[in-house]
Design a protein around this motif. Sequence first.
Motif, PDB file in Angstrom:
ATOM      1  N   MET A  72       0.836  -1.162   0.000  1.00  0.00           N
ATOM      2  CA  MET A  72       0.000   0.000   0.000  1.00  0.00           C
ATOM      3  C   MET A  72       0.896   1.245   0.000  1.00  0.00           C
ATOM      4  O   MET A  72       1.813   1.356   0.798  1.00  0.00           O
ATOM      5  CB  MET A  72      -0.906  -0.010   1.229  1.00  0.00           C
ATOM      6  N   ALA A  73       0.609   2.176  -0.886  1.00  0.00           N
ATOM      7  CA  ALA A  73       1.391   3.410  -0.981  1.00  0.00           C
ATOM      8  C   ALA A  73       0.928   4.415   0.068  1.00  0.00           C
ATOM      9  O   ALA A  73      -0.265   4.511   0.364  1.00  0.00           O
ATOM     10  CB  ALA A  73       1.244   4.011  -2.365  1.00  0.00           C
ATOM     11  N   LEU A  74       1.872   5.137   0.614  1.00  0.00           N
ATOM     12  CA  LEU A  74       1.538   6.195   1.555  1.00  0.00           C
ATOM     13  C   LEU A  74       1.078   7.427   0.783  1.00  0.00           C
ATOM     14  O   LEU A  74       1.623   7.748  -0.266  1.00  0.00           O
ATOM     15  CB  LEU A  74       2.748   6.554   2.416  1.00  0.00           C
ATOM     16  N   ARG A  75       0.102   8.113   1.313  1.00  0.00           N
ATOM     17  CA  ARG A  75      -0.401   9.330   0.685  1.00  0.00           C
ATOM     18  C   ARG A  75       0.011  10.533   1.515  1.00  0.00           C
ATOM     19  O   ARG A  75       0.007  10.477   2.741  1.00  0.00           O
ATOM     20  CB  ARG A  75      -1.926   9.290   0.597  1.00  0.00           C
ATOM     21  N   PRO A  76       0.354  11.637   0.857  1.00  0.00           N
ATOM     22  CA  PRO A  76       0.729  12.837   1.619  1.00  0.00           C
ATOM     23  C   PRO A  76      -0.482  13.385   2.370  1.00  0.00           C
ATOM     24  O   PRO A  76      -1.620  13.251   1.930  1.00  0.00           O
ATOM     25  CB  PRO A  76       1.207  13.810   0.547  1.00  0.00           C
ATOM     26  N   VAL A  77      -0.214  14.000   3.490  1.00  0.00           N
ATOM     27  CA  VAL A  77      -1.254  14.608   4.312  1.00  0.00           C
ATOM     28  C   VAL A  77      -1.017  16.108   4.339  1.00  0.00           C
ATOM     29  O   VAL A  77       0.111  16.563   4.539  1.00  0.00           O
ATOM     30  CB  VAL A  77      -1.204  14.053   5.753  1.00  0.00           C
ATOM     31  N   GLN A  78      -2.068  16.886   4.119  1.00  0.00           N
ATOM     32  CA  GLN A  78      -1.980  18.347   4.216  1.00  0.00           C
ATOM     33  C   GLN A  78      -2.514  18.759   5.578  1.00  0.00           C
ATOM     34  O   GLN A  78      -3.673  18.484   5.887  1.00  0.00           O
ATOM     35  CB  GLN A  78      -2.819  19.004   3.109  1.00  0.00           C
ATOM     36  N   VAL A  79      -1.681  19.385   6.376  1.00  0.00           N
ATOM     37  CA  VAL A  79      -2.098  19.836   7.704  1.00  0.00           C
ATOM     38  C   VAL A  79      -2.405  21.320   7.637  1.00  0.00           C
ATOM     39  O   VAL A  79      -1.582  22.119   7.176  1.00  0.00           O
ATOM     40  CB  VAL A  79      -0.996  19.568   8.751  1.00  0.00           C
ATOM     41  N   ASN A  80      -3.596  21.688   8.102  1.00  0.00           N
ATOM     42  CA  ASN A  80      -4.001  23.090   8.215  1.00  0.00           C
ATOM     43  C   ASN A  80      -4.389  23.344   9.660  1.00  0.00           C
ATOM     44  O   ASN A  80      -5.156  22.575  10.241  1.00  0.00           O
ATOM     45  CB  ASN A  80      -5.194  23.399   7.304  1.00  0.00           C
ATOM     46  N   ILE A  81      -3.865  24.421  10.227  1.00  0.00           N
ATOM     47  CA  ILE A  81      -4.164  24.787  11.612  1.00  0.00           C
ATOM     48  C   ILE A  81      -4.939  26.094  11.589  1.00  0.00           C
ATOM     49  O   ILE A  81      -4.459  27.103  11.074  1.00  0.00           O
ATOM     50  CB  ILE A  81      -2.862  24.952  12.428  1.00  0.00           C
ATOM     51  N   ALA A  82      -6.155  26.078  12.124  1.00  0.00           N
ATOM     52  CA  ALA A  82      -6.979  27.282  12.180  1.00  0.00           C
ATOM     53  C   ALA A  82      -6.603  28.110  13.407  1.00  0.00           C
ATOM     54  O   ALA A  82      -6.409  27.569  14.491  1.00  0.00           O
ATOM     55  CB  ALA A  82      -8.455  26.906  12.233  1.00  0.00           C
ATOM     56  N   THR A  83      -6.497  29.406  13.216  1.00  0.00           N
ATOM     57  CA  THR A  83      -6.205  30.311  14.326  1.00  0.00           C
ATOM     58  C   THR A  83      -7.460  31.128  14.647  1.00  0.00           C
ATOM     59  O   THR A  83      -8.402  31.167  13.861  1.00  0.00           O
ATOM     60  CB  THR A  83      -5.036  31.251  13.986  1.00  0.00           C
ATOM     61  N   THR A  84      -7.467  31.776  15.793  1.00  0.00           N
ATOM     62  CA  THR A  84      -8.658  32.499  16.240  1.00  0.00           C
ATOM     63  C   THR A  84      -8.652  33.975  15.874  1.00  0.00           C
ATOM     64  O   THR A  84      -9.684  34.628  15.932  1.00  0.00           O
ATOM     65  CB  THR A  84      -8.829  32.356  17.759  1.00  0.00           C
ATOM     66  N   SER A  85      -7.485  34.509  15.519  1.00  0.00           N
ATOM     67  CA  SER A  85      -7.382  35.927  15.140  1.00  0.00           C
ATOM     68  C   SER A  85      -6.058  36.144  14.425  1.00  0.00           C
ATOM     69  O   SER A  85      -5.174  35.283  14.450  1.00  0.00           O
ATOM     70  CB  SER A  85      -7.450  36.826  16.381  1.00  0.00           C
ATOM     71  N   ALA A  86      -5.922  37.309  13.811  1.00  0.00           N
ATOM     72  CA  ALA A  86      -4.657  37.633  13.147  1.00  0.00           C
ATOM     73  C   ALA A  86      -3.520  37.682  14.174  1.00  0.00           C
ATOM     74  O   ALA A  86      -2.400  37.241  13.889  1.00  0.00           O
ATOM     75  CB  ALA A  86      -4.779  38.957  12.411  1.00  0.00           C
ATOM     76  N   ALA A  87      -3.812  38.185  15.365  1.00  0.00           N
ATOM     77  CA  ALA A  87      -2.791  38.246  16.415  1.00  0.00           C
ATOM     78  C   ALA A  87      -2.386  36.838  16.850  1.00  0.00           C
ATOM     79  O   ALA A  87      -1.200  36.557  17.061  1.00  0.00           O
ATOM     80  CB  ALA A  87      -3.296  39.045  17.609  1.00  0.00           C
ATOM     81  N   HIS A  88      -3.370  35.957  16.980  1.00  0.00           N
ATOM     82  CA  HIS A  88      -3.082  34.570  17.353  1.00  0.00           C
ATOM     83  C   HIS A  88      -2.246  33.891  16.278  1.00  0.00           C
ATOM     84  O   HIS A  88      -1.314  33.149  16.573  1.00  0.00           O
ATOM     85  CB  HIS A  88      -4.391  33.808  17.585  1.00  0.00           C
ATOM     86  N   GLN A  89      -2.559  34.161  15.008  1.00  0.00           N
ATOM     87  CA  GLN A  89      -1.798  33.593  13.902  1.00  0.00           C
ATOM     88  C   GLN A  89      -0.336  34.052  13.983  1.00  0.00           C
ATOM     89  O   GLN A  89       0.575  33.246  13.888  1.00  0.00           O
ATOM     90  CB  GLN A  89      -2.407  33.992  12.562  1.00  0.00           C
ATOM     91  N   ALA A  90      -0.124  35.345  14.186  1.00  0.00           N
ATOM     92  CA  ALA A  90       1.234  35.885  14.266  1.00  0.00           C
ATOM     93  C   ALA A  90       1.992  35.292  15.457  1.00  0.00           C
ATOM     94  O   ALA A  90       3.181  34.949  15.344  1.00  0.00           O
ATOM     95  CB  ALA A  90       1.186  37.410  14.375  1.00  0.00           C
ATOM     96  N   GLU A  91       1.305  35.143  16.589  1.00  0.00           N
ATOM     97  CA  GLU A  91       1.922  34.570  17.787  1.00  0.00           C
ATOM     98  C   GLU A  91       2.305  33.105  17.543  1.00  0.00           C
ATOM     99  O   GLU A  91       3.397  32.664  17.911  1.00  0.00           O
ATOM    100  CB  GLU A  91       0.935  34.667  18.951  1.00  0.00           C
ATOM    101  N   LEU A  92       1.426  32.371  16.900  1.00  0.00           N
ATOM    102  CA  LEU A  92       1.702  30.966  16.625  1.00  0.00           C
ATOM    103  C   LEU A  92       2.839  30.804  15.620  1.00  0.00           C
ATOM    104  O   LEU A  92       3.701  29.942  15.777  1.00  0.00           O
ATOM    105  CB  LEU A  92       0.430  30.284  16.116  1.00  0.00           C
ATOM    106  N   VAL A  93       2.885  31.653  14.597  1.00  0.00           N
ATOM    107  CA  VAL A  93       3.983  31.621  13.626  1.00  0.00           C
ATOM    108  C   VAL A  93       5.311  31.849  14.350  1.00  0.00           C
ATOM    109  O   VAL A  93       6.274  31.109  14.147  1.00  0.00           O
ATOM    110  CB  VAL A  93       3.777  32.660  12.506  1.00  0.00           C
ATOM    111  N   ALA A  94       5.358  32.856  15.211  1.00  0.00           N
ATOM    112  CA  ALA A  94       6.593  33.155  15.939  1.00  0.00           C
ATOM    113  C   ALA A  94       7.006  31.981  16.832  1.00  0.00           C
ATOM    114  O   ALA A  94       8.186  31.608  16.876  1.00  0.00           O
ATOM    115  CB  ALA A  94       6.419  34.423  16.769  1.00  0.00           C
TER     116      ALA A  94
END
Length: 59
Positions: free
Chosen positions: A1-23
């Motif tokens: 059986m071949a492995l399939r790639p997985v796309q991970v998406n993480i939802a953030t609660t605000s633009a500030a939360h996104q920036a904090e999580l990126v950092a």
Amino acid sequence: MALRPVQVNIATTSAAHQAELVASLQALGATPAHAGQGQVPWTVLADPEGHEFCLLAPS
């Protein structure tokens, strides 16, 4: 059986939360990744092994 790639998406609660999580993730070794996304409301990062994932801004 071949492995399939997985796309991970993480939802953030605000633009500030996104920036904090990126950092925080960059401090842990993630790096910005450019997947040809252009101007979009999400950030694409890659883990230290090169696996890409997205941090989505709220709509």
